[in-house]
Write an enzyme that holds these catalytic residues in place. Sequence first.
Site, PDB file in Angstrom:
ATOM      1  N   VAL A  96       0.954   5.744   3.765  1.00  0.00           N
ATOM      2  CA  VAL A  96       0.792   4.934   4.969  1.00  0.00           C
ATOM      3  C   VAL A  96       2.133   4.405   5.476  1.00  0.00           C
ATOM      4  O   VAL A  96       2.475   4.571   6.646  1.00  0.00           O
ATOM      5  CB  VAL A  96      -0.196   3.766   4.697  1.00  0.00           C
ATOM      6  CG1 VAL A  96      -0.143   2.709   5.788  1.00  0.00           C
ATOM      7  CG2 VAL A  96      -1.610   4.292   4.563  1.00  0.00           C
ATOM      8  N   ASP A 151      10.763  -0.321  -1.024  1.00  0.00           N
ATOM      9  CA  ASP A 151       9.733   0.018  -2.008  1.00  0.00           C
ATOM     10  C   ASP A 151      10.255  -0.384  -3.382  1.00  0.00           C
ATOM     11  O   ASP A 151      11.459  -0.296  -3.642  1.00  0.00           O
ATOM     12  CB  ASP A 151       9.453   1.530  -1.990  1.00  0.00           C
ATOM     13  CG  ASP A 151       8.086   1.883  -2.586  1.00  0.00           C
ATOM     14  OD1 ASP A 151       7.197   2.307  -1.831  1.00  0.00           O
ATOM     15  OD2 ASP A 151       7.920   1.722  -3.827  1.00  0.00           O
ATOM     16  N   THR A 198      -4.150  -0.794  -2.597  1.00  0.00           N
ATOM     17  CA  THR A 198      -5.219  -1.749  -2.936  1.00  0.00           C
ATOM     18  C   THR A 198      -6.284  -0.982  -3.731  1.00  0.00           C
ATOM     19  O   THR A 198      -7.337  -0.653  -3.199  1.00  0.00           O
ATOM     20  CB  THR A 198      -5.835  -2.396  -1.671  1.00  0.00           C
ATOM     21  OG1 THR A 198      -5.973  -1.396  -0.654  1.00  0.00           O
ATOM     22  CG2 THR A 198      -4.991  -3.526  -1.154  1.00  0.00           C
ATOM     23  N   THR A 211      -5.703  -2.062   3.001  1.00  0.00           N
ATOM     24  CA  THR A 211      -7.138  -2.284   3.186  1.00  0.00           C
ATOM     25  C   THR A 211      -7.617  -3.355   2.207  1.00  0.00           C
ATOM     26  O   THR A 211      -7.392  -3.229   0.998  1.00  0.00           O
ATOM     27  CB  THR A 211      -7.914  -0.979   2.925  1.00  0.00           C
ATOM     28  OG1 THR A 211      -7.340   0.042   3.732  1.00  0.00           O
ATOM     29  CG2 THR A 211      -9.374  -1.141   3.241  1.00  0.00           C
ATOM     30  N   CYS A 264      -9.443   5.495  -0.502  1.00  0.00           N
ATOM     31  CA  CYS A 264     -10.024   4.772   0.639  1.00  0.00           C
ATOM     32  C   CYS A 264     -11.544   4.787   0.572  1.00  0.00           C
ATOM     33  O   CYS A 264     -12.153   3.793   0.198  1.00  0.00           O
ATOM     34  CB  CYS A 264      -9.533   5.392   1.943  1.00  0.00           C
ATOM     35  SG  CYS A 264      -7.763   5.181   2.148  1.00  0.00           S
ATOM     36  N   ARG A 297      -4.317  11.550  -6.996  1.00  0.00           N
ATOM     37  CA  ARG A 297      -4.820  10.284  -7.542  1.00  0.00           C
ATOM     38  C   ARG A 297      -6.278  10.103  -7.122  1.00  0.00           C
ATOM     39  O   ARG A 297      -6.643  10.377  -5.996  1.00  0.00           O
ATOM     40  CB  ARG A 297      -3.957   9.119  -7.039  1.00  0.00           C
ATOM     41  CG  ARG A 297      -2.514   9.204  -7.525  1.00  0.00           C
ATOM     42  CD  ARG A 297      -1.645   8.201  -6.818  1.00  0.00           C
ATOM     43  NE  ARG A 297      -1.702   8.388  -5.379  1.00  0.00           N
ATOM     44  CZ  ARG A 297      -1.277   7.499  -4.488  1.00  0.00           C
ATOM     45  NH1 ARG A 297      -0.771   6.355  -4.899  1.00  0.00           N
ATOM     46  NH2 ARG A 297      -1.351   7.737  -3.206  1.00  0.00           N
TER      47      ARG A 297
HETATM   48  N1  LIG Z   1      -3.663   6.944   2.124  1.00  0.00           N
HETATM   49  C1  LIG Z   1      -4.617   6.769   3.008  1.00  0.00           C
HETATM   50  O1  LIG Z   1      -5.336   7.686   3.374  1.00  0.00           O
HETATM   51  C2  LIG Z   1      -4.864   5.443   3.646  1.00  0.00           C
HETATM   52  C3  LIG Z   1      -5.439   5.389   4.903  1.00  0.00           C
HETATM   53  C4  LIG Z   1      -5.676   4.166   5.455  1.00  0.00           C
HETATM   54  C5  LIG Z   1      -5.379   3.007   4.740  1.00  0.00           C
HETATM   55  N2  LIG Z   1      -4.847   3.095   3.503  1.00  0.00           N
HETATM   56  C6  LIG Z   1      -4.508   1.858   2.790  1.00  0.00           C
HETATM   57  O2  LIG Z   1      -3.111   1.641   2.924  1.00  0.00           O
HETATM   58  C7  LIG Z   1      -2.597   1.033   1.743  1.00  0.00           C
HETATM   59  C8  LIG Z   1      -1.467   1.860   1.172  1.00  0.00           C
HETATM   60  O3  LIG Z   1      -1.963   3.128   0.806  1.00  0.00           O
HETATM   61  P1  LIG Z   1      -1.025   4.373   0.485  1.00  0.00           P
HETATM   62  O4  LIG Z   1      -1.939   5.555   0.418  1.00  0.00           O
HETATM   63  O5  LIG Z   1       0.132   4.410   1.395  1.00  0.00           O
HETATM   64  O6  LIG Z   1      -0.522   4.004  -0.972  1.00  0.00           O
HETATM   65  P2  LIG Z   1       0.633   4.728  -1.803  1.00  0.00           P
HETATM   66  O7  LIG Z   1       0.303   4.520  -3.206  1.00  0.00           O
HETATM   67  O8  LIG Z   1       0.859   6.112  -1.292  1.00  0.00           O
HETATM   68  O9  LIG Z   1       1.953   3.912  -1.433  1.00  0.00           O
HETATM   69  C9  LIG Z   1       2.115   2.584  -1.696  1.00  0.00           C
HETATM   70  C10 LIG Z   1       3.581   2.299  -1.978  1.00  0.00           C
HETATM   71  O10 LIG Z   1       3.720   0.909  -2.206  1.00  0.00           O
HETATM   72  C11 LIG Z   1       4.675   0.727  -3.232  1.00  0.00           C
HETATM   73  N3  LIG Z   1       4.481  -0.596  -3.828  1.00  0.00           N
HETATM   74  C12 LIG Z   1       3.551  -1.001  -4.715  1.00  0.00           C
HETATM   75  N4  LIG Z   1       3.683  -2.310  -4.971  1.00  0.00           N
HETATM   76  C13 LIG Z   1       4.724  -2.746  -4.218  1.00  0.00           C
HETATM   77  C14 LIG Z   1       5.348  -3.997  -4.039  1.00  0.00           C
HETATM   78  N5  LIG Z   1       4.902  -5.070  -4.685  1.00  0.00           N
HETATM   79  N6  LIG Z   1       6.394  -4.063  -3.206  1.00  0.00           N
HETATM   80  C15 LIG Z   1       6.843  -2.982  -2.547  1.00  0.00           C
HETATM   81  N7  LIG Z   1       6.291  -1.759  -2.662  1.00  0.00           N
HETATM   82  C16 LIG Z   1       5.244  -1.648  -3.490  1.00  0.00           C
HETATM   83  C17 LIG Z   1       4.449   1.875  -4.179  1.00  0.00           C
HETATM   84  O11 LIG Z   1       5.588   2.136  -4.957  1.00  0.00           O
HETATM   85  C18 LIG Z   1       4.134   3.018  -3.202  1.00  0.00           C
HETATM   86  O12 LIG Z   1       5.288   3.732  -2.842  1.00  0.00           O
HETATM   87  C19 LIG Z   1      -3.795   0.871   0.810  1.00  0.00           C
HETATM   88  O13 LIG Z   1      -4.348  -0.393   0.985  1.00  0.00           O
HETATM   89  C20 LIG Z   1      -4.766   1.913   1.310  1.00  0.00           C
HETATM   90  O14 LIG Z   1      -6.104   1.557   1.026  1.00  0.00           O
HETATM   91  C21 LIG Z   1      -4.545   4.284   2.940  1.00  0.00           C
END
Ligand SMILES: NC(=O)c1ccc[n+]([C@@H]2O[C@H](COP(=O)([O-])OP(=O)(O)OC[C@H]3O[C@@H](n4cnc5c(N)ncnc54)[C@H](O)[C@@H]3O)[C@@H](O)[C@H]2O)c1
Length: 446
Positions: free
Chosen positions: A30, A48, A98, A133, A273, A344
């Site tokens: 995201v 990050d 999340t 989310t 999600c 994952r």
């Molecule tokens: N991937 C999807 O399809 C999607 C779509 C819509 C919404 N979301 C939501 O968006 C959010 C992020 O999802 P994602 O798929 O990008 O996750 P992801 O795991 O791909 O990326 C999250 C990143 O955050 C970093 N991180 C973790 N803790 C941290 C912190 N304390 N400080 C800084 N960086 C930190 C991790 O190292 C990682 O690089 C989630 O809540 C997810 O539910 C995801």
Amino acid sequence: MIPEWKEIMSVYEDLVNHRTKLSLVGLGYVGMPIAVSFSKHIDVIGFDINNDKIEKYKAGIDPTNEVGNEGVKNSAVDFTSNEERLKEAKFHIVAVPTPVNSDHTPDLRPVEGASHTLGRNLTKGSIVVYESTVYPGVTEDICVPILEKESGMKCGEDFFVGYSPERINPGDKVHRLETITKIVSGMNDEVLEEIANTYSLVVAAGVYRAESIKVAEAAKVIENSQRDINIAFMNELSMIFNRMGIDTQAVLKAAGTKWNFLHFFPGLVGGHCIGVDPYYLTYKAEQLGYHSQIILSGRRINDDMGKYVAESLVKNLIKAEAPVRNARVAILGFTFKENCPDTRNTKVIDIVNELREYGIDPMIADPEADAQEAEMLYGVKFTDIKDIKDCDAVILAVQHDVFADLTPADFDKMYGKNDHSKILSDVKGILDRKTYENAGYIYWRL
Ligand SMILES: NC(=O)c1ccc[n+]([C@@H]2O[C@H](COP(=O)([O-])OP(=O)(O)OC[C@H]3O[C@@H](n4cnc5c(N)ncnc54)[C@H](O)[C@@H]3O)[C@@H](O)[C@H]2O)c1
């Protein structure tokens, strides 16, 4: 004394005039596309906690495949794992994971952790927008107190918050950040305008101003819960029609000719999600004394589908009079969804584990998946699709585009010279059933 709005609410103007920066906290599937997109217009810091990831981005490698290596190389995002750099920004977007714990309760540690980090580095007049989310209330009831405590500042006076859910669909090149209407919300009208203007820089499809932060949080969880429930219904239908010897896809095609029949299909529901977000909603509902009935029963059905696919394969081995123990089975596709490297929360691992219960250790081929991640998370080693041969059965588990080109001749090569029929489980039903049945296969799909 509360400062005049005009004095503090110029974050958008400051961003477009390069007097301040926007930060992305969390650069995953995201956060990364958002950072790259904003960096075409304003100054962006990409933060990050995973330094390896930051080094990859700096080297022009995009492990998420969302913007591609060229996209990362050519972007102006200033990547860092040094939290102090967050002080240079006045507009912060939080996009950290999340997930749920093993008991399906929300694991808010990343969101809380990011709030601690941001709070320590927050400057006066900043806006913090959460994109992760969450269930309604997390931004205001959990994140704001952390930001206040860490920064020593007061929310609504010294800094401001908003929430804007992310709707991107990894692997989908059509529905992208720029082309999906973005829900935005803010703690008051002025903050909302700042947030709406800022997102309008990158979202060509426009923004939708939600009534409140909680409304925006709720909208996101129900979008995914609605999908989950509808897919669960399709999966239930599939289990019923399989018992009746009726092809579910054929039933859905026929019913789909009615104007108000909804187009959903059976399948495995994995990822972070759709299979996770409903638990956020039911957790909060439970705290308020309401025990979900529809949402959780949908979850139960979808969570069991990997097991069902494996059991159905075993039944077909028995039907074909093929030995079950040590049967040679290949699984094509391991990611949680098509055309995406992310493994994952994949439900394909449930098929693998269930087959192992029957003494079958399947080969797995997935040219799209992040092989390193799959080995680290599941101890799974992939086989090259070219090396799949002598099989008793093949499971086509994920609808990657690369698999769409597989011809009956390609499948034929995967089987051994067996006395029994070739068994093919086409989980998503992407192949032509008749072609394989006419060729003598035992063909099965959800
Ligand atoms: N991937 C999807 O399809 C999607 C779509 C819509 C919404 N979301 C939501 O968006 C959010 C992020 O999802 P994602 O798929 O990008 O996750 P992801 O795991 O791909 O990326 C999250 C990143 O955050 C970093 N991180 C973790 N803790 C941290 C912190 N304390 N400080 C800084 N960086 C930190 C991790 O190292 C990682 O690089 C989630 O809540 C997810 O539910 C995801």
